[in-house]
Design a protein around this motif. Structure first.
Motif, short mmCIF file in Angstrom:
data_model
loop_
_atom_site.label_atom_id
_atom_site.label_comp_id
_atom_site.label_asym_id
_atom_site.label_seq_id
_atom_site.Cartn_x
_atom_site.Cartn_y
_atom_site.Cartn_z
N PRO A 31 0.84 -1.20 0.00
CA PRO A 31 0.00 0.00 0.00
C PRO A 31 0.88 1.25 0.00
O PRO A 31 2.08 1.18 0.25
N THR A 32 0.29 2.38 -0.30
CA THR A 32 1.02 3.64 -0.18
C THR A 32 0.91 4.19 1.24
O THR A 32 1.77 4.95 1.68
N VAL A 33 -0.14 3.78 1.95
CA VAL A 33 -0.36 4.24 3.32
C VAL A 33 -1.07 3.15 4.11
O VAL A 33 -1.88 2.41 3.55
N ILE A 34 -0.74 3.04 5.37
CA ILE A 34 -1.47 2.16 6.29
C ILE A 34 -2.25 3.06 7.24
O ILE A 34 -1.66 3.84 8.00
N ARG A 35 -3.57 2.97 7.20
CA ARG A 35 -4.44 3.85 7.99
C ARG A 35 -4.85 3.13 9.28
O ARG A 35 -5.60 2.17 9.23
N ILE A 36 -4.34 3.61 10.40
CA ILE A 36 -4.56 2.97 11.70
C ILE A 36 -5.50 3.82 12.54
O ILE A 36 -5.32 5.04 12.64
N GLY A 37 -6.48 3.20 13.14
CA GLY A 37 -7.44 3.92 13.99
C GLY A 37 -7.50 3.33 15.39
O GLY A 37 -7.32 2.12 15.58
N SER A 38 -7.76 4.19 16.36
CA SER A 38 -7.83 3.77 17.76
C SER A 38 -8.71 4.73 18.55
O SER A 38 -8.80 5.92 18.20
N PRO A 39 -9.34 4.27 19.63
CA PRO A 39 -9.97 5.21 20.55
C PRO A 39 -8.93 6.18 21.11
O PRO A 39 -7.77 5.81 21.29
N GLU A 40 -9.35 7.39 21.38
CA GLU A 40 -8.47 8.40 21.96
C GLU A 40 -8.52 8.32 23.48
O GLU A 40 -9.56 8.52 24.09
N LEU A 41 -7.36 8.00 24.07
CA LEU A 41 -7.28 7.89 25.52
C LEU A 41 -6.23 8.84 26.10
O LEU A 41 -5.87 8.73 27.26
N GLY A 42 -5.76 9.76 25.26
CA GLY A 42 -4.76 10.72 25.72
C GLY A 42 -5.38 11.97 26.28
O GLY A 42 -6.59 12.14 26.31
N THR A 43 -4.51 12.87 26.73
CA THR A 43 -4.93 14.15 27.29
C THR A 43 -4.44 15.27 26.38
O THR A 43 -3.32 15.23 25.88
N GLY A 44 -5.30 16.27 26.16
CA GLY A 44 -4.91 17.39 25.32
C GLY A 44 -4.72 16.93 23.88
O GLY A 44 -5.59 16.29 23.29
N ASP A 45 -3.55 17.26 23.32
CA ASP A 45 -3.29 16.90 21.92
C ASP A 45 -2.48 15.62 21.80
O ASP A 45 -1.91 15.32 20.76
N LYS A 46 -2.43 14.82 22.87
CA LYS A 46 -1.68 13.56 22.86
C LYS A 46 -2.55 12.44 22.28
O LYS A 46 -3.59 12.09 22.84
N GLY A 47 -2.14 11.89 21.12
CA GLY A 47 -2.83 10.74 20.58
C GLY A 47 -2.33 9.48 21.27
O GLY A 47 -1.16 9.12 21.16
N PHE A 48 -3.24 8.79 21.98
CA PHE A 48 -2.81 7.68 22.84
C PHE A 48 -3.88 6.60 22.81
O PHE A 48 -5.06 6.87 23.07
N SER A 49 -3.47 5.36 22.50
CA SER A 49 -4.43 4.26 22.39
C SER A 49 -4.64 3.53 23.71
O SER A 49 -5.44 2.60 23.77
N GLY A 50 -3.91 3.92 24.75
CA GLY A 50 -4.06 3.27 26.04
C GLY A 50 -2.79 2.57 26.48
O GLY A 50 -1.78 2.56 25.77
N ALA A 51 -2.83 1.97 27.65
CA ALA A 51 -1.66 1.30 28.23
C ALA A 51 -1.52 -0.08 27.61
O ALA A 51 -1.93 -1.09 28.18
N ASN A 52 -0.93 -0.13 26.43
CA ASN A 52 -0.82 -1.37 25.69
C ASN A 52 0.40 -1.31 24.76
O ASN A 52 0.98 -0.23 24.55
N PRO A 53 0.80 -2.43 24.17
CA PRO A 53 1.98 -2.43 23.31
C PRO A 53 1.86 -1.56 22.07
O PRO A 53 2.88 -1.09 21.55
N LEU A 54 0.65 -1.32 21.56
CA LEU A 54 0.51 -0.46 20.39
C LEU A 54 1.03 0.95 20.69
O LEU A 54 1.63 1.60 19.83
#
Length: 358
Positions: A31-54
């Motif tokens: 592919p030209t791009v891999i589009r990954i999505g996750s719930p937002e669990l960060g604070t402010g402008d921090k993109g964070f999927s949670g306390a996990n290996p991802l």
């Protein structure tokens, strides 16, 4: 316009044909791009999927590093609407790979979303009830008649409903408000709701007078949460080798996060990546075996856990059609990643009772 499009198509095919065979095959298989999505669990402008290996993979830039030489971009999107919003994006074909808690992924599968579960990315997460400053609850049943915020369609709804059932209640006995996590935290702090139910990030509110009187620690499989990485059928079919490479980085991160020697660096990484500080996650993982919490294996214990979620979701009316978990999972990618990384004996394979196989 049609003629122009046809000419462009012919030119593209001609260009592909002019490449050496190996280059042409690579262009077709990547592919030209891999589009990954996750719930937002960060604070402010921090993109964070949670306390996990991802979150380790993203913080370390391992996917970007893996695919840079192939000019494959990695695009991360974090959804404040959590699992339901991720499922909507999947339905609109806007994502290739997603990280989801167990209930949200089961709901999506039950509604026909063409996904496969390719790696377990977190086991046995706990949930917490946060109460407004000054409010004292002695029993979970004391929630009866109170205004409580829960983000429906997420993994937290199942343990919440099971806690209600244990207390002889249902959602109808409460004034339940469907509210995203950032809004719910502000609402409980401002006493706009009596309580909210969610994850370890609720520990942040304790310094501001919010209580955490109940949690699911030690209550067993019906009250804990698994999470997984899913990929669309289309992505897997088109790019099996890329899927294996992606899972390999997840397994690499799972191994690092499973090492007890990395406990403090892991908490620090999550604290920085989330904008919440390491103390938020310290209580959640205190006394926990990191190797069991972060095993990526799609073993019998994981299958049983997801089957339990599917059964509960059907019983609680959260889904209308059953989910065949055995047909949903695709364990070959983790198996190959484990083989390549020589981690065959790193994680114990767990049986249906959660015991290590001999």
């Amino acid at each position: 316009m049609i003629l122009i499009k046809r000419r462009l198509s012919v030119l593209a095919l001609a260009l592909l044909a002019s490449l050496p065979f190996s280059q042409a095959a690579a262009a077709a298989d990547q592919p030209t791009v891999i589009r990954i999505g996750s719930p937002e669990l960060g604070t402010g402008d921090k993109g964070f999927s949670g306390a996990n290996p991802l979150s380790v993979v993203r913080a370390r830039g391992w996917l970007e590093e893996e695919f840079r030489k192939d000019n494959i971009q990695v695009e991360w999107t974090f959804f404040r609407g959590a699992g339901p919003a991720v499922n909507e994006a999947l339905a609109a074909k806007q994502l290739d790979v997603v990280f989801l808690g167990d209930l949200a992924s089961v709901i999506g599968r039950s509604r026909g979303l063409p996904t496969r579960l390719i790696a377990v990315t977190g086991r046995g997460s706990n949930s917490y009830l946060a109460t407004a400053p000054g409010l004292t609850l002695n029993r979970f049943a004391d929630l009866k008649g109170r205004k409580v915020a829960v983000l429906k369609g997420t993994a937290y709804q199942r343990p919440f409903d099971n806690l209600l059932a244990e207390a002889g209640l249902t959602e109808k006995d409460l004034r339940l408000v469907n509210m995203d996590w950032p809004t719910a935290k502000a609402a409980v702090l401002n006493k706009d709701v009596d309580a909210t139910f969610g994850g370890a990030d609720l520990h942040q509110l304790q310094a501001k007078g919010v209580g955490l009187p109940f949690n699911t620690k030690g209550k067993g499989p019906a009250f804990t949460i698994h999470a997984a990485t899913l990929a669309t059928d289309d992505f897997i079919r088109k790019y099996p080798e890329v899927t294996t490479r992606l899972v390999k980085q997840l397994v690499r991160a799972s191994a690092w996060a499973s090492d007890e020697a990395n406990r403090q660096p892991l908490l620090a990484l999550w604290g920085e990546a989330s904008g919440q500080g390491p103390a938020v996650f310290t209580s959640e993982f205190e006394g926990e075996d990191l190797r069991l919490r972060h095993s990526p294996l799609i073993d019998e214990a994981a299958l049983v856990a997801y089957k339990g979620v599917a059964a509960d979701a059907l019983k609680l009316g959260l889904i209308k059609t059953s989910v065949d978990v055995d047909a949903w999972v695709a364990p070959q990618f983790v198996a190959e990643a484990v083989r390549q990384l020589k981690l065959d004996k790193f994680w114990p394979e767990l049986d249906a009772n959660g015991k290590a196989r001999r």
